[in-house]
Every structure is written in structure tokens, then in C-alpha cells.
Design a protein around this motif. Structure first.
Motif, short mmCIF file in Angstrom:
data_model
loop_
_atom_site.label_atom_id
_atom_site.label_comp_id
_atom_site.label_asym_id
_atom_site.label_seq_id
_atom_site.Cartn_x
_atom_site.Cartn_y
_atom_site.Cartn_z
N ASP A 1 -5.84 9.92 -1.40
CA ASP A 1 -6.57 8.69 -1.70
C ASP A 1 -7.69 8.47 -0.68
OD1 ASP A 1 -6.40 6.13 -3.47
OD2 ASP A 1 -6.70 5.39 -1.43
N LYS B 1 -2.45 9.37 -4.59
CA LYS B 1 -1.34 9.24 -3.65
C LYS B 1 -1.75 9.81 -2.30
CE LYS B 1 1.30 7.60 -6.87
NZ LYS B 1 1.51 6.19 -6.97
N LYS B 2 -0.97 9.49 -1.27
CA LYS B 2 -1.20 10.01 0.07
C LYS B 2 -1.07 11.52 0.04
CE LYS B 2 0.56 9.88 4.77
NZ LYS B 2 1.66 9.51 5.63
N GLY C 1 -7.79 6.02 -7.91
CA GLY C 1 -6.80 5.96 -6.85
C GLY C 1 -5.85 7.14 -6.94
N ARG D 1 0.56 4.12 -2.85
CA ARG D 1 0.03 5.42 -2.45
C ARG D 1 1.13 6.43 -2.16
NH1 ARG D 1 -3.30 4.87 -5.18
NH2 ARG D 1 -3.96 2.74 -5.20
N ARG E 1 0.85 -1.19 0.00
CA ARG E 1 0.00 0.00 0.00
C ARG E 1 0.88 1.24 0.00
NH1 ARG E 1 -4.21 1.45 4.71
NH2 ARG E 1 -5.64 0.12 3.55
#
Length: 185
Positions: A178, A174-175, A172, A39, A35
Motif C-alpha cells: 500500500d 495490503k502491507k 488500496g 492493510r 489501519r
């Protein structure tokens, strides 16, 4: 002490139950690591390793895991479409150590010389996990490349069967953008 018993397991816990709990914890570490890659959440990747861990990334990198994570912190935010799947997880417990093999199927959309293409790669991670201070983490990771297939980029969403308007899809990210991060709030 048997292979499933260890110095940090709960006293009087059934060894078979403890082994299942240990294997689940190791599996969670593997999945959260991926994950983190997908992400661009390098905190998740870093959390998978012990501070003195070694990363041998299949001939591309060999050295301290923290330096590898720093390198990923620079690269992952620029990898727009990327997904990793972890499968065929085999965990052999030996007290506070575990020998773990897992298959990693990775998809990524790339661009070279102005041309977009999709890349599908299979690798295996051969890890030595250790339980320290009650937590299972990677002490040494060795990545082995199995195969790769590159193909032209052809995102048609099932030739329109999934949707004719991809702009309506929740995609989706990226951090911290998301949905998985927003869902925690």
C-alpha cells in the motif's frame, strides 16, 4: 489527584492539556488498529493491546488478545476489500485508566457460493485503556454488534462519473504494497 492528573503525566503540565494529549494518544491507537485491519498489518493491531489484554469480539471470540491477533494474521491477508471507520469516540479519563467507547463502521466485499456482495456493518467497541510505562493501550475490549446490511456488488465508480476505466485507478493494497508504507520511505 484529579481525574485528568496521573502518575506518569509531565510534572507541572496543565491538567487540561494533559487530558487532551492523553485523548489524542488513545485516538491514535484506535485509528492505527483499524489501519492494521484494513492493510493486514497485524503488527499495528498487536501494538494496540497490552500483553495481557483480553478481547471479547461480540460473541465471535473471547480470550487473550494475542491469540485474537494471531487469528487475524491468518485471515486479514485474504480480505481483499475492507475499510473501517472509527467515529463517535468518547474517552473518559480516570488517572492511568480510560473508559472508551467508539463506533466502527466496516465495509467489506465478500464472496459466498460464487456470488460477490458488499457488506456494511456498524459495531461499537467498549474499551478499557490503561497507561503503562507511559503508553496508552487496550487492556480489555468488548465489541457490540449494532447492525449489518448486505447488498449486491455493483462497483461502477459512480456509474462512470468517477472513471470509465477503473484499471487506471491507484487502489488500496495490503502491507507492504500500500502507498502508506511506500510514503514512509
Amino acid at each position: 489527584m484529579t481525574k485528568t492528573e496521573n502518575s506518569t503525566s509531565t510534572p507541572n503540565r496543565d491538567p487540561a492539556l494533559q487530558a487532551l494529549l492523553d485523548k489524542q494518544e488513545i485516538t491514535d491507537v484506535l485509528n492505527l488498529y483499524l489501519r492494521g485491519a484494513d492493510r493486514a498489518d497485524t503488527d499495528l493491531i498487536a501494538a494496540a493491546y497490552h500483553p495481557d489484554a483480553i478481547e471479547e469480539h461480540g460473541g465471535l471470540y473471547m480470550g487473550p488478545a494475542d491469540a485474537y491477533v494471531a487469528m487475524m494474521d491468518e485471515q486479514l491477508p485474504h480480505a481483499k476489500y475492507m475499510n473501517h471507520l472509527c467515529t463517535n469516540i468518547i474517552i473518559e479519563l480516570d488517572g492511568d485508566k480510560a473508559h472508551v467507547e467508539s463506533y466502527i463502521l466496516a465495509y467489506s466485499r465478500m464472496k459466498k457460493d460464487g456470488e460477490k456482495f458488499d457488506s456494511l456493518t456498524l459495531a461499537r467497541a467498549v474499551d478499557r485503556f490503561e497507561r503503562r510505562d507511559g503508553a496508552w493501550k487496550i487492556a480489555k475490549r468488548q465489541l457490540i454488534w449494532e447492525w449489518n446490511n448486505d447488498m449486491p456488488c455493483a462497483e461502477t465508480w459512480g456509474r462512470g462519473l468517477i472513471t470509465n476505466d477503473p484499471s487506471k485507478l491507484i487502489r488500496g493494497k495490503k502491507k507492504p504494497d500500500d502507498l502508506v508504507y511506500a510514503a514512509k520511505g
